[in-house]
Design a protein around this motif. Structure first.
Motif, PDB file in Angstrom:
ATOM      1  N   ALA A 233      42.949  43.225  34.960  1.00 45.56           N
ATOM      2  CA  ALA A 233      42.102  42.984  36.126  1.00 45.56           C
ATOM      3  C   ALA A 233      40.670  42.650  35.738  1.00 45.56           C
ATOM      4  O   ALA A 233      39.904  42.148  36.571  1.00 45.56           O
ATOM      5  N   GLU A 234      40.292  42.943  34.489  1.00 48.22           N
ATOM      6  CA  GLU A 234      38.941  42.663  34.014  1.00 48.22           C
ATOM      7  C   GLU A 234      38.954  41.452  33.091  1.00 48.22           C
ATOM      8  O   GLU A 234      40.008  41.008  32.630  1.00 48.22           O
ATOM      9  N   ASP A 235      37.773  40.914  32.824  1.00 46.97           N
ATOM     10  CA  ASP A 235      37.643  39.754  31.947  1.00 46.97           C
ATOM     11  C   ASP A 235      37.500  40.186  30.501  1.00 46.97           C
ATOM     12  O   ASP A 235      36.547  39.817  29.802  1.00 46.97           O
TER      13      ASP A 235
ATOM     14  N   ASP B 190      45.252  49.475  39.891  1.00 39.87           N
ATOM     15  CA  ASP B 190      43.969  48.776  39.993  1.00 39.87           C
ATOM     16  C   ASP B 190      43.577  48.087  38.688  1.00 39.87           C
ATOM     17  O   ASP B 190      42.691  47.223  38.690  1.00 39.87           O
ATOM     18  N   GLY B 191      44.202  48.474  37.584  1.00 37.73           N
ATOM     19  CA  GLY B 191      43.883  47.860  36.299  1.00 37.73           C
ATOM     20  C   GLY B 191      44.623  46.563  36.045  1.00 37.73           C
ATOM     21  O   GLY B 191      44.387  45.909  35.031  1.00 37.73           O
ATOM     22  N   TYR B 192      45.531  46.191  36.945  1.00 45.60           N
ATOM     23  CA  TYR B 192      46.341  44.993  36.771  1.00 45.60           C
ATOM     24  C   TYR B 192      46.057  44.002  37.895  1.00 45.60           C
ATOM     25  O   TYR B 192      45.799  44.392  39.036  1.00 45.60           O
ATOM     26  N   SER B 193      46.113  42.729  37.550  1.00 44.95           N
ATOM     27  CA  SER B 193      45.816  41.680  38.529  1.00 44.95           C
ATOM     28  C   SER B 193      46.439  40.367  38.075  1.00 44.95           C
ATOM     29  O   SER B 193      46.724  40.172  36.889  1.00 44.95           O
ATOM     30  N   LEU B 194      46.635  39.457  39.036  1.00 47.34           N
ATOM     31  CA  LEU B 194      47.135  38.111  38.753  1.00 47.34           C
ATOM     32  C   LEU B 194      46.012  37.079  38.796  1.00 47.34           C
ATOM     33  O   LEU B 194      46.277  35.873  38.885  1.00 47.34           O
ATOM     34  N   LYS B 195      44.770  37.550  38.715  1.00 48.61           N
ATOM     35  CA  LYS B 195      43.647  36.626  38.907  1.00 48.61           C
ATOM     36  C   LYS B 195      43.566  35.577  37.814  1.00 48.61           C
ATOM     37  O   LYS B 195      43.125  34.445  38.068  1.00 48.61           O
ATOM     38  N   HIS B 196      43.983  35.908  36.590  1.00 42.63           N
ATOM     39  CA  HIS B 196      43.940  34.915  35.517  1.00 42.63           C
ATOM     40  C   HIS B 196      44.985  33.826  35.747  1.00 42.63           C
ATOM     41  O   HIS B 196      44.749  32.656  35.404  1.00 42.63           O
ATOM     42  N   TYR B 197      46.127  34.193  36.324  1.00 41.68           N
ATOM     43  CA  TYR B 197      47.131  33.188  36.668  1.00 41.68           C
ATOM     44  C   TYR B 197      46.633  32.322  37.833  1.00 41.68           C
ATOM     45  O   TYR B 197      46.863  31.108  37.841  1.00 41.68           O
TER      46      TYR B 197
ATOM     47  N   ARG C 204      36.756  28.982  21.735  1.00 41.53           N
ATOM     48  CA  ARG C 204      35.575  28.650  20.959  1.00 41.53           C
ATOM     49  C   ARG C 204      34.289  28.780  21.766  1.00 41.53           C
ATOM     50  O   ARG C 204      33.242  29.176  21.227  1.00 41.53           O
ATOM     51  N   GLU C 205      34.332  28.478  23.064  1.00 39.49           N
ATOM     52  CA  GLU C 205      33.100  28.356  23.831  1.00 39.49           C
ATOM     53  C   GLU C 205      32.854  29.487  24.821  1.00 39.49           C
ATOM     54  O   GLU C 205      31.718  29.895  25.012  1.00 39.49           O
ATOM     55  N   GLN C 206      33.912  29.982  25.492  1.00 36.41           N
ATOM     56  CA  GLN C 206      33.642  30.945  26.550  1.00 36.41           C
ATOM     57  C   GLN C 206      34.562  32.161  26.566  1.00 36.41           C
ATOM     58  O   GLN C 206      34.419  33.031  27.407  1.00 36.41           O
ATOM     59  N   ILE C 207      35.516  32.274  25.671  1.00 38.84           N
ATOM     60  CA  ILE C 207      36.433  33.428  25.610  1.00 38.84           C
ATOM     61  C   ILE C 207      37.006  33.709  27.000  1.00 38.84           C
ATOM     62  O   ILE C 207      36.804  34.767  27.598  1.00 38.84           O
ATOM     63  N   SER C 208      37.711  32.746  27.543  1.00 40.85           N
ATOM     64  CA  SER C 208      38.273  32.892  28.887  1.00 40.85           C
ATOM     65  C   SER C 208      39.598  33.642  28.827  1.00 40.85           C
ATOM     66  O   SER C 208      40.527  33.219  28.121  1.00 40.85           O
TER      67      SER C 208
END
Length: 396
Positions: free
Chosen positions: A156-158, A172-179, A355-359
């Motif tokens: 859930a966090e970046d 609350d620690g899990y999320s699908l926001k990256h998907y 390399r640029e933003q660690i996404s």
């Protein structure tokens, strides 16, 4: 269906099963102790606990109450895991308890010999199981990075690490926001579209040229077959950075550098060796008298190819095509040299994200790619088994 028993089981002496169980406990204790900050304590504690449990289970309880004792061992380890590691520790402790409850009786009552023929020596039995343990350890070593990346993609966090909420299995620690970010971000979608548009065309070219080359090289009258084969599969052997640099200078002279067609041709060249190898392996048992019979019945070479050779080599063609597709879909080095921003593929976008933003979206993309690779490799295995059945061979 009951297990085939070749050797009767009997109770081993405590001088054998107790030290073996203690050694297994010490090995597991190393990891538990390292997680708690004391490797030596974990090693000694694991050995002592397993030695005591083995003595109690085999010498005092025996087989009469085996099921109840195994449940008790599972509960004991689960409780210990809960005390030391909360909910995740409970899960890991339960798994350890289940395994060691089974292992103690497997060693203590000679059950490891029941599926083996009775005339094997102790050294042969040791190697039989040691070989499987080594293979399992190598498999775990290779698969662990994938097992780490997949749950992290639901963070859930970046972050690229497990958060305390994830370790507690807190929803609350899990999320699908990256998907969601992957499917809604224009950069990621453009990269996905480029990969989807480049890989199939590269695969079609690889399959077409690779299949024709494999069939031609399977003919005994072709001169310099080995030299031609070595040249055709060289893209698989030569390091990618060298191939990419060579393609860059070659494309610069032809005006193909930075073009869509140039990337497709480059990926096709990388995929052709996989097609040649798989199709050649399929044609090893091919009966050349079938083509002669087709010719005697009036079939021209094209008809013979599509009616006789292609159906029999189809499993190898499809397998090679799948490998070529995976190669093109996952390749990043060559496309960095011969492509441009307009041909930015999914692996290229992942490289930029690291390399640029660690996404963290990279983790979601990696999980999706792993799922696709597993599906494709499963298909390859099914096709391999089908090819062996067609040739009258036993799978495996």
């Amino acid at each position: 269906m009951s297990e085939l028993v070749l050797t009767e089981s009997y109770k081993k002496s405590p001088q054998f099963h107790v030290p073996v169980s203690a050694a297994a406990g010490a090995f597991a204790g190393i990891f538990v102790g390292a997680a708690q900050g004391s490797t030596l304590l974990g090693l000694v504690g694991g050995a002592v606990v397993l030695a005591l449990l083995a003595f109690v289970a085999v010498e005092l309880v025996g087989r009469s109450n085996e099921k109840a004792l195994r449940w008790a061992i599972l509960a004991l380890f689960a409780l210990g895991g809960l005390l030391f590691g909360a909910l995740p520790g409970l899960v890991v402790g339960a798994l350890f308890g289940w395994f060691f409850g089974w292992f103690i009786y497997w060693i203590g009552f000679n059950r490891y010999r029941t599926p083996l023929v009775p005339y094997l020596t102790s050294g042969q039995v040791l190697w039989f199981y040691s070989f499987r343990v080594i293979c399992g350890a190598i498999f775990i070593f290779l698969i662990t990075p994938i097992l780490v990346v997949m749950p992290l993609s639901f963070n859930a966090e970046d972050f690229f690490t497990f958060t305390p909420e994830m370790l507690r299995f807190d929803p609350d620690g899990y999320s699908l926001k990256h998907y969601r970010d992957f499917f809604t971000n224009s950069d990621w979608q453009q990269a996905l579209w480029n990969s989807i548009s480049i890989a199939p065309l590269a695969t079609i070219l690889s399959v077409s040229f690779g299949t024709l080359a494999a069939i031609g090289l399977s003919q005994p009258h072709v001169p310099f077959r080995r030299a031609i084969m070595a040249v055709l599969i060289s893209p698989m052997i030569v390091p990618l950075i060298i191939s990419a640099a060579g393609l860059y200078f070659f494309y610069s002279r032809l005006g193909l550098q930075g073009t869509y067609f140039g990337v497709v041709l480059a990926h096709a060249a990388l995929g052709i060796p996989f097609v040649i190898i798989t199709v050649t392996a399929t044609l090893v048992g091919f009966d050349q008298s079938l083509t002669r019979a087709a010719a005697n019945m009036g079939a021209d070479p094209v008809t013979t190819f599509f009616r006789v050779q292609m159906p029999l080599s189809l499993p190898g063609v499809i397998s090679g095509g799948l490998f070529a597709f995976i190669t093109s879909f996952d390749e990043v080095v060559v496309v960095l040299f011969v492509g441009s921003a307009g041909q930015k593929t999914l692996p290229w976008q992942m490289f930029i994200g690291l390399r640029e933003q660690i996404s963290p979206t990279i983790l979601a993309v990696a999980t999706i790619l792993v799922a696709i690779s597993i599906a494709l490799l499963t298909t390859v295995e099914l096709l391999r088994r089908r090819s062996e059945r067609l040739r009258g061979m036993s799978p495996g």
